[in-house]
Each structure stands twice: as structure tokens, then as C-alpha cells.
Design an enzyme around this catalytic site. Structure first.
Site, PDB file in Angstrom:
ATOM      1  N   SER A 295     -17.895  67.100   0.694  1.00 28.29           N
ATOM      2  CA  SER A 295     -17.957  68.019   1.821  1.00 28.29           C
ATOM      3  C   SER A 295     -19.247  68.666   2.227  1.00 28.29           C
ATOM      4  O   SER A 295     -20.173  69.265   1.150  1.00 28.29           O
ATOM      5  CB  SER A 295     -17.016  69.038   1.570  1.00 28.29           C
ATOM      6  OG  SER A 295     -16.731  69.666   2.720  1.00 28.29           O
TER       7      SER A 295
ATOM      8  N   CYS B   8     -10.011  78.527  -0.891  1.00 27.90           N
ATOM      9  CA  CYS B   8      -8.950  77.682  -0.119  1.00 27.90           C
ATOM     10  C   CYS B   8      -7.512  77.806  -0.327  1.00 27.90           C
ATOM     11  O   CYS B   8      -6.612  77.723   0.224  1.00 27.90           O
ATOM     12  CB  CYS B   8      -9.391  76.062  -0.625  1.00 27.90           C
ATOM     13  SG  CYS B   8     -11.156  75.761  -0.697  1.00 27.90           S
TER      14      CYS B   8
HETATM   15  N1  PLP Z   1     -11.878  69.550  -3.042  1.00 28.49           N
HETATM   16  C1  PLP Z   1     -12.291  70.773  -3.740  1.00 28.49           C
HETATM   17  C2  PLP Z   1     -12.572  70.776  -5.201  1.00 28.49           C
HETATM   18  C3  PLP Z   1     -12.580  71.910  -3.029  1.00 28.49           C
HETATM   19  O1  PLP Z   1     -13.306  72.850  -3.840  1.00 28.49           O
HETATM   20  C4  PLP Z   1     -12.396  71.967  -1.676  1.00 28.49           C
HETATM   21  C5  PLP Z   1     -12.773  72.973  -0.857  1.00 28.49           C
HETATM   22  O2  PLP Z   1     -12.855  74.329  -1.333  1.00 28.49           O
HETATM   23  C6  PLP Z   1     -11.991  70.702  -0.926  1.00 28.49           C
HETATM   24  C7  PLP Z   1     -11.570  69.722  -1.827  1.00 28.49           C
HETATM   25  C8  PLP Z   1     -11.481  70.578   0.635  1.00 28.49           C
HETATM   26  O3  PLP Z   1     -12.869  70.583   1.248  1.00 28.49           O
HETATM   27  P1  PLP Z   1     -12.944  70.672   2.727  1.00 28.49           P
HETATM   28  O4  PLP Z   1     -13.166  72.084   2.911  1.00 28.49           O
HETATM   29  O5  PLP Z   1     -14.304  70.060   3.175  1.00 28.49           O
HETATM   30  O6  PLP Z   1     -11.797  70.216   3.615  1.00 28.49           O
END
Ligand code: PLP
Length: 374
Positions: free
Chosen positions: A200, A322
Site C-alpha cells: 500500500s 484500521c
Molecule cells: N495489511 C496490513 C498489515 C495493514 O497494516 C493494512 C492497513 O493498516 C492493510 C493491510 C490495509 O491496507 P489499505 O489501507 O491500503 O487497504
């Protein structure tokens, strides 16, 4: 003025990335799918950026699919399983919700999901090996945990999957959610031989809404949206060329400064560990974790302590930002590491970025001291 310690959630857009975004939007107004000159120029620039990112990651450009972020990259990989014969997925208990939500769904439609422990934050290769069965089709273990910063030994984990494959003559896909590893640890996609990895841009000072899926065998990827046939038919929809250009610049900046930054942030991490331990706080991030992420157990519920720090001008996160929307998710990660629920509810995540300065660390330690000692 707020001091930002929530870089694992998102990072500010760097001026180099912002400049690339604006310049690219200006210089390449065409749609990469259009066959006129402006379209062709945009397509060329998109492919030039793809090649450059591929060279930074040490892989072939045909293995990279641009997406809207890691959640979509993960979804693209796991939704492709819908076209495969059902089997077992072995997944670590410390995955991000972007992965675990797919496990819930795939289980509903008949896949068997086996969750493996991560004692102290780490998945052990021996335990992974013993959980594999002739029915195992996929293994998912993230590269760096977003709550604790624990760096998984991806190379050894993939090695034992490959050993099992050889012994049983069956292919097993290995997926590594590598969002928190990009630009920050010695990521080696080719050397570790993973089948899929998600990235990302906004975690490394690139724009939000831009991501990447690495697929060792892109033919296995089935599009969620196919209209338009972009990204070699793996992801339809007009490509976000300015976003991709900004992602490329952000990644380049991180890669160019990786060792220097890692050393500097490592020193800040040490300062934080020493100072917070002296205050009697328990550090739950393993010593070998990514220096960018440090989780500690606060004396109060994490929402309360986060707010108290906010009132003093600091942005930290309670567990993972998140998952703050989905109550209890990061507590689940901590419990999987062997941390009791009562303690997990008091976890605070401090995450640093390239912009973090020594004086920020000193002020944060001082604020912790004032809150704890009164
Ligand atoms: N995977 C991990 C380990 C993350 O830390 C995050 C976001 O915090 C994601 C996936 C999701 O990323 P995105 O915000 O780009 O969808």
C-alpha cells in the site's frame, strides 16, 4: 501542534510524491487505454513506472498489478481462490482484518480454515509444517505485524511449505501481506519465493488509494472487475497513473534512505523502550520487531490513555487504527500472541515514520512520564 505517532495507520504524503502526482497528472492527461498519442504516452509512463517499481522490488514487472490499496490487493488474491477447487487454508492468527474477513467468507462457502498460533508474535516454521495436510492449498502469514511490528521469518516459512510440496507433490500458494514491510525491512520477494504479496502506498508517504499486488503466477489472478481489460486483464478500470507515479517516488525515497532511516528509527525505538520500561510499562513488541512499531501496555484502557495523550498533543493508536472501527480485532492479535484479554485492552501502539524526530520522542516520553507519575 500535533505530534504524529500513527504512521502504521497512514503517513503524510511526501513533497516528492505530491510533486510527482501533480506533474504526472499534468504531463499525461490521456487514458492509458486510448490509442491516440496522449493515451499511448500515458501507457508508456505507466509501464515505465511499473518497471521501476519492479526493479526496486527485485521482481519482473509482469508480476505487478496496481490496485486501490492493500485491502483490494488482498481481495484480488483471495477472491481468485473462488475459481479453484476448495481445500484448506492455513492462516496465522495475527493477520490483518483485510485477510481474516476473507477467511470468514471462504469458510462459509466450504473452504477449511486452520488458524495457527503466533506465540510471542511469531509463527514457527515447525508449527506451520506440522499444520500442513495434503488438502492444504494456501498458507497466509503476514511479513510484518501491524500491531507489534513482529517480523516473520518469511523465508523459512516458505521453505517448509516448499519442502512439504515436494514430499507430497502438490502446489501450495504462500501469501504474505507485506504492507508494513515495504521500504522498512529487507523485503525479498524473489528470494523468499512467495506466491502473492500485498502493498500500500499510503504507509510509505505515498497517496491513499494506491496499492500493489505481487503475483508470482499472474495467470492465477482472476479479476474482481474485468471491464476494460486493464492490468493485463487482472484489474479493470482506468489506471491511477498520477497515483502510481507518486507511489513510485515514495518507494524510491524510502529505498534510498532505508538503512540510514532504519538505524535512526532504531535508536528512537531504543530510547522509547528504555524510557517507557523505566516508567513500569510493559513493552509487548518483540526486541527484534520492526523499529517503526512499538506497542506497550498502558495502565488504563487504551481508548482512555490514547485520549489523554491526544490532549497533550500526541497521535498514537489503541492497537491498530484500521481495527479501531471493528472492536476487538487488534485485541485478538495480541491474544493470539499469548497476551491476556484484560491486558490487550490496554495496548497502545506508537508508530514512527520517516518524519519522526528525536525531539518528538523526548516529548512523548515526557508526556508518558507526566501521565503515569502525575
Ligand atoms: N495489511 C496490513 C498489515 C495493514 O497494516 C493494512 C492497513 O493498516 C492493510 C493491510 C490495509 O491496507 P489499505 O489501507 O491500503 O487497504
Amino acid at each position: 501542534m500535533e505530534i504524529y505517532f500513527d504512521n502504521a495507520a497512514t503517513t503524510p504524503l511526501s513533497s516528492r510524491a505530491a510533486k510527482a502526482y501533480i506533474e504526472t497528472a499534468d504531463l499525461y492527461p490521456g487514458n492509458p487505454s486510448s490509442i491516440h498519442r496522449l493515451g499511448r504516452k500515458a501507457k508508456e509512463e505507466l509501464e515505465r513506472r511499473r518497471c521501476h517499481i519492479a526493479s526496486l522490488l527485485g521482481v519482473n514487472e509482469r508480476n505487478l498489478i496496481f490496485t486501490s490499496g492493500a485491502t483490494e490487493s488482498i481481495s484480488l488474491f483471495f477472491s481468485s481462490l473462488l475459481w479453484m477447487e476448495k481445500g484448506t487454508i492455513v492462516v496465522s492468527r495475527i493477520e490483518h482484518e483485510a485477510v481474516t474477513s476473507w477467511m470468514t467468507y471462504l469458510k462459509k462457502i466450504g473452504w477449511n480454515i486452520v488458524k495457527i498460533k503466533a506465540k510471542g508474535g511469531f509463527v514457527s516454521p515447525e508449527e506451520l509444517y506440522s499444520s500442513l495436510t495434503p488438502d492444504t492449498k494456501v498458507v497466509a502469514v503476514m511479513a510484518v505485524n501491524n500491531v507489534t511490528g513482529a517480523i516473520e521469518d518469511t523465508k523459512s516459512l516458505v521453505e517448509c511449505v516448499r519442502r512439504y510440496e515436494k514430499e507430497n507433490g502438490r502446489k501450495i500458494l504462500f501469501f504474505s501481506d507485506s504492507v508494513q514491510a515495504l521500504g522498512k525491512t529487507g523485503l525479498d520477494l524473489k528470494g523468499s519465493d512467495v506466491d502473492g504479496a500485498s502493498f500500500s502506498a499510503h504507509k510509505i508517504n505515498g497517496p491513499r488509494g494506491v496499492g500493489l499486488l505481487y503475483a508470482k503466477n499472474p495467470e492465477m489472478i482472476r479479476p474482481i472487475a474485468s471491464a476494460g481489460g486493464q492490468e493485463s486483464g487482472h484489474r479493470g478500470g482506468t489506471e491511477n497513473l498520477p497515483g502510481v507515479a507518486a507511489f513510485d517516488e515514495a518507494l524510491t525515497e524510502w529505498m534510498e534512505n532505508r538503512e540510514k532511516d532504519e538505524k535512526r528509527i532504531g535508536e528512537y525505538n531504543k530510547m522509547l523502550r528504555e524510557s517507557l520500561s523505566k516508567l513500569g510499562l510493559e513493552i509487548i513488541s518483540p526486541k527484534s520487531a520492526s523499529p517503526y512499531i512499538l506497542s506497550v501496555i498502558s495502565p488504563l484502557p487504551s481508548e482512555v490513555f490514547t485520549r489523554m495523550l491526544m490532549d497533550k498533543g500526541f497521535c498514537v493508536s489503541s492497537g491498530s487504527a484500521c481495527s479501531n472501527n471493528a472492536k476487538g480485532k487488534s485485541e485478538g492479535i495480541l491474544e493470539a500472541m499469548g497476551i491476556r484479554n484484560e491486558k490487550a485492552k490496554r495496548a497502545i501502539r506508537i508508530s514512527m515514520g520517516r518524519d519522526t524526530k528525536e525531539e518528538d520522542i523526548i516529548s512523548l516520553c515526557k508526556a508518558f512520564g507526566e501521565l503515569i507519575n502525575g
